[in-house]
Design a protein around this motif. Structure first.
Motif, short mmCIF file in Angstrom:
data_model
loop_
_atom_site.label_atom_id
_atom_site.label_comp_id
_atom_site.label_asym_id
_atom_site.label_seq_id
_atom_site.Cartn_x
_atom_site.Cartn_y
_atom_site.Cartn_z
N LEU A 184 2.25 3.77 -2.48
CA LEU A 184 2.27 3.43 -1.06
C LEU A 184 2.87 4.52 -0.19
CD1 LEU A 184 1.11 0.89 -0.06
CD2 LEU A 184 3.35 -0.15 0.01
N LEU B 38 5.22 -0.01 -6.74
CA LEU B 38 4.27 0.16 -5.63
C LEU B 38 4.52 1.46 -4.88
CD1 LEU B 38 3.85 -3.13 -3.63
CD2 LEU B 38 2.07 -1.57 -4.29
N ASN C 218 -0.48 -11.65 -4.44
CA ASN C 218 -0.06 -12.87 -5.12
C ASN C 218 -1.17 -13.54 -5.91
OD1 ASN C 218 2.18 -14.19 -5.76
ND2 ASN C 218 2.49 -15.22 -3.79
N ASP D 47 8.85 -4.22 -7.21
CA ASP D 47 8.10 -3.56 -6.15
C ASP D 47 8.21 -2.04 -6.22
OD1 ASP D 47 6.95 -5.70 -5.10
OD2 ASP D 47 8.40 -6.01 -3.49
N GLU E 133 1.68 -8.02 -8.84
CA GLU E 133 0.39 -8.65 -8.59
C GLU E 133 0.12 -8.58 -7.10
OE1 GLU E 133 1.39 -12.32 -10.28
OE2 GLU E 133 0.69 -11.78 -12.27
N LEU E 134 -0.83 -7.74 -6.70
CA LEU E 134 -1.10 -7.56 -5.28
C LEU E 134 -1.70 -8.82 -4.70
CD1 LEU E 134 -2.55 -3.99 -4.91
CD2 LEU E 134 -0.23 -4.78 -4.74
#
Lengths: 141, 494, 112
Positions: B10, B6, B63, B3, B60-61
């Motif tokens: 983000l 991200l 899921n 993560d 993988e955004l």
């Protein structure tokens, strides 16, 4: 010269509410049917714009005393927050969850995390559309 | 732990949104944005470390599995770029604290600064073509706002042209994506790389490849498409110009390098040749433009173009050494060019102008500014032991090994002309009798204005001293780029 | 059907090219909007026009439409919406600051 927009005002009062209610229908129709936050938001913006056009900007400002840039921020926060929510449970960002509940009167309805996400988009779209149009319209000089 | 890739996308997005809510409280905005951008630097350095240890990371955004859903991919090249972007962003932010007009700060400077970072980091980390487009647009829209902020007549006029050119490029992007989708049926980078090998009509693919080159060339200011850059970067305040000059063109270059190493590898004789020709033209015309100008800021802005040529040259040679050199020169250029822009801004603050002919003798009144600028300038020109030397050294070595003698020759001539234009600035601005009276000089101190640039100069120095271990990292990155199967396997997990 | 779509795209793109090359600010903006529409239509056509049910959970059909290009076009339209709004405000401000919408006069002088 003071002009009388009686026809416009009367029709606007009725039509804008029809548009508003249809936009809310579109907003909830999203996900499994055509509709969603973007389209609903645009239509709401259209209804509000109709009010702005037929009445005065100043008058409507008193009725809708929101600062649209804060609405944009809140909308984005809601949308991002929906994505973050799934990360709390160890799923990747933006994973969707859904659950079906049975509610009296309405029957079975599905609750999805896509709904708050769409709500965020809806707020952003309404605010962006109104903000950009009003910025030009307010500028009389 | 995946993560973490991200976060560079983000964090700036969330912070940017939150800052909109506090538009009145500028002190708070400054505090939060300074803290956030510093933390981004640490996050991205840690990301490079993790990726160096464990290999390519993917998220993988939502899921959804790789070729179908949206994914973010962090390989070494991308993570190095993210790190550089955050370093540049921190320096520009701290410079903006001291120079930016309060009116501009109130008009959402900080939120759009973070949205720009979101777009830039997103473009580096995304794993499919369409999200590259989306992040490009996020980046471009914020850059539009930043570039027009302040709304002087000059800015409005020049940014209109910039905006129109950018949107025109974006529409070409959509068209190119449409054609690519119709030929391959996918937009995921890894999946594309796999399917490109199976397509039989390579002619169509070459057309699409060139279309993408045009799109990214507009963003990255390659020569026939560079005309928008000098004037539009001249208008905004220096902090913004430094930020855009350091980040935007590099995103274009990154996209060219990513697509041409991973996806469009089918007809390299033709495409790499075109890239080499464009690289030579870009370098040469860029530097000639810089030599002809007599304005501090404009010279620096036009130099961006000639440096883009060097980066593309590394791609065009296409050996491990040259690609590593290209990444090194992107790093060197982002760092040093930002430092130069910041010192240009300090000079402007002192003298009130950027016209070279109107100032002189600053070395007597502001010696620190003069010497710091000098170090950055010779680093850009490529004098050892600073970073510019090793960047060009690697490129020249790679070019000679591959037998591309002409482009090596051009790059050396361009290096000489770069030195010439830097020395020209130094002579006009810092030598001669002082243009400021002693009272004025005492009044207009630069002290704190120099601070944001000093770390950049130290980094440039360290990059020169530590070139050896740095190149080990870059060779690794170049290997990852030259062997697409590593990327494909780690994304599609086969 | 494809040929009709391609012809439409061609007409739209040529109209937009004409508009972008004119001298008026507003026409350039309109030209870019047209170009965006042309690009989106081209995307729809290139991805393949086919008949099928919408790719939703409740539909049980033998063939489904490809959802990817539609999602992408929707995204592109949203982005285009934002960009157009910005561009309109920008061109209005430019017009106000310079008191002209003639791009010839917005060239900037040669000595700058």
């Amino acid at each position: 010269m003071k002009t009388n927009y009686l026809m416009l005002h009367t029709i606007t009062r009725i039509v804008s509410f029809i548009i508003l209610s249809f936009s809310i229908f579109l907003f909830f129709a999203g996900h499994n049917n055509p509709g969603g936050g973007f389209i609903g938001g645009l239509m709401t913006a259209a209804a509000l714009l109709l009010l702005y056009v037929s009445f005065d900007i100043k008058k409507i400002k008193k009725v809708i005393p929101f600062d649209y840039s804060t609405i944009i921020a809140w909308g984005l926060l809601i949308a991002i927050g929906t994505g973050l929510y799934s990360m709390l449970f160890g799923y990747p960002y933006l994973t969707q969850f859904f659950e079906y509940y049975t509610v009296p009167i309405f029957g079975e309805i599905g609750l999805k995390t896509a709904l708050p996400f769409d709500l965020g988009i809806y707020l952003v779209v309404v605010a962006v559309a109104l903000l950009s149009i009003l910025t030009i319209a307010e500028d009389d000089t | 732990m995946n993560d973490i890739i991200l976060l560079p996308v983000l964090i700036p997005f969330i912070v940017g949104v939150i800052l909109i809510l506090f538009k009145k409280n500028i002190q708070l905005q400054r505090f939060v944005s300074g803290l956030t951008s510093l933390s981004l630097v640490f996050v991205s350095i840690y990301m490079v470390y993790l990726i160096y240890q464990d290999g390519i990371m993917t998220v993988e955004l939502g899921n959804w599995q790789a070729p179908f859903g949206i994914i973010l991919v962090g390989d070494l090249f991308a993570s190095i770029m993210v790190t550089l972007a955050s370093i540049v962003a921190v320096a520009c932010l701290f410079f903006a604290f001291q120079t930016l007009h309060p009116d501009r700060e109130k008009y959402y400077f900080y939120p759009f600064y973070f949205f720009l970072l979101t777009g830039v980091n997103g473009s580096f980390l995304t794993g499919d073509m369409f999200n590259l487009f989306v992040f490009f647009e996020v980046m471009l829209l914020s850059s539009f706002v930043l570039i027009v902020m302040g709304r002087t007549k000059y800015q409005l006029r020049e940014s209109f042209k910039y905006v129109v050119i950018s949107i025109f490029g974006s529409m070409f992007f959509v068209i190119a994506i449409a054609l690519l989708y119709s030929v391959t049926g996918t937009l995921n980078f890894a999946h594309l790389a796999e399917r490109i090998g199976e397509v039989e009509q390579t002619g169509v693919l070459t057309v699409i490849a060139i279309l993408f080159l045009i799109v990214f060339g507009i963003k990255g200011a390659l020569v026939p498409l560079h005309f928008w850059l000098p004037n539009s970067y001249f208008g905004p305040p220096t902090a913004v110009a430094a930020l855009l000059g350091g980040l935007l063109t590099k995103v274009g270059v990154y996209s060219i390098m990513r697509t041409y190493t991973l996806i469009f590898t089918h007809n390299q004789d033709f495409t790499l040749n075109i890239i080499l020709i464009l690289a030579g033209l870009t370098m040469f015309i860029g530097v000639i433009g810089a030599v002809s100008k007599f304005d501090f800021k404009k010279i620096l802005a036009i130099h961006i173009i000639s440096q883009v040529g060097y980066m593309i040259m590394g791609l065009g040679i296409f050996t491990q050494m040259a690609i590593a050199g290209a990444i090194y020169i992107i790093a060197h250029n982002m760092i040093v060019k930002t430092a130069l822009f910041l010192y240009c801004g300090a000079t402007e603050k002192v003298t009130g102008t950027t016209d070279l002919k109107k100032m002189s003798g600053l070395l007597k009144t502001h010696p620190q500014l003069g010497w710091l600028f000098f170090i950055a300038a010779i680093s850009l020109a490529g004098i050892p032991p600073l970073s510019g030397f090793f960047a060009k050294f690697a490129l020249v070595l790679g070019g000679l090994d591959a037998g591309n003698y002409f482009i090596v020759f051009v790059s050396l001539v361009v290096g000489l002309l770069t030195l010439f234009s830097m020395v020209k600035i130094f002579m006009y601005v810092f030598w001669g009798s002082p243009s400021l009276t002693p009272e004025q000089a005492k009044e207009r101190k630069v002290g704190k204005l120099l601070l944001p640039g000093i770390p950049l100069i130290i980094i440039s120095f360290l990059m020169g001293i530590l070139a050896e271990p740095l190149f080990i990292l870059l060779f690794e990155a170049a290997d990852q780029m030259l062997d697409p199967s590593i990327y494909i396997n780690s994304v599609l997990k086969e | 059907m494809e040929i009709l779509m391609i012809l439409t795209v061609g007409v739209i793109v040529s109209v937009s090219t004409y508009l972008i090359l004119t001298k008026s600010l507003l026409r350039v903006v309109l030209g870019l909007v047209m170009l965006a529409h042309g690009a989106h239509l081209l995307f729809l056509t290139m991805a393949g026009l086919k008949e099928g049910a919408p790719p939703l959970l409740g539909e049980y059909a033998s063939s489904y439409a490809d959802p990817l290009p539609q999602a992408l076009i929707l995204t592109a339209i949203v982005i285009g919406f934002g960009v157009t709004a910005f561009l309109l405000v920008l061109s209005y401000q430019t017009y106000k600051a310079h008191k002209t919408d003639d791009l010839d006069e917005l060239r900037g002088s040669a000595d700058e």
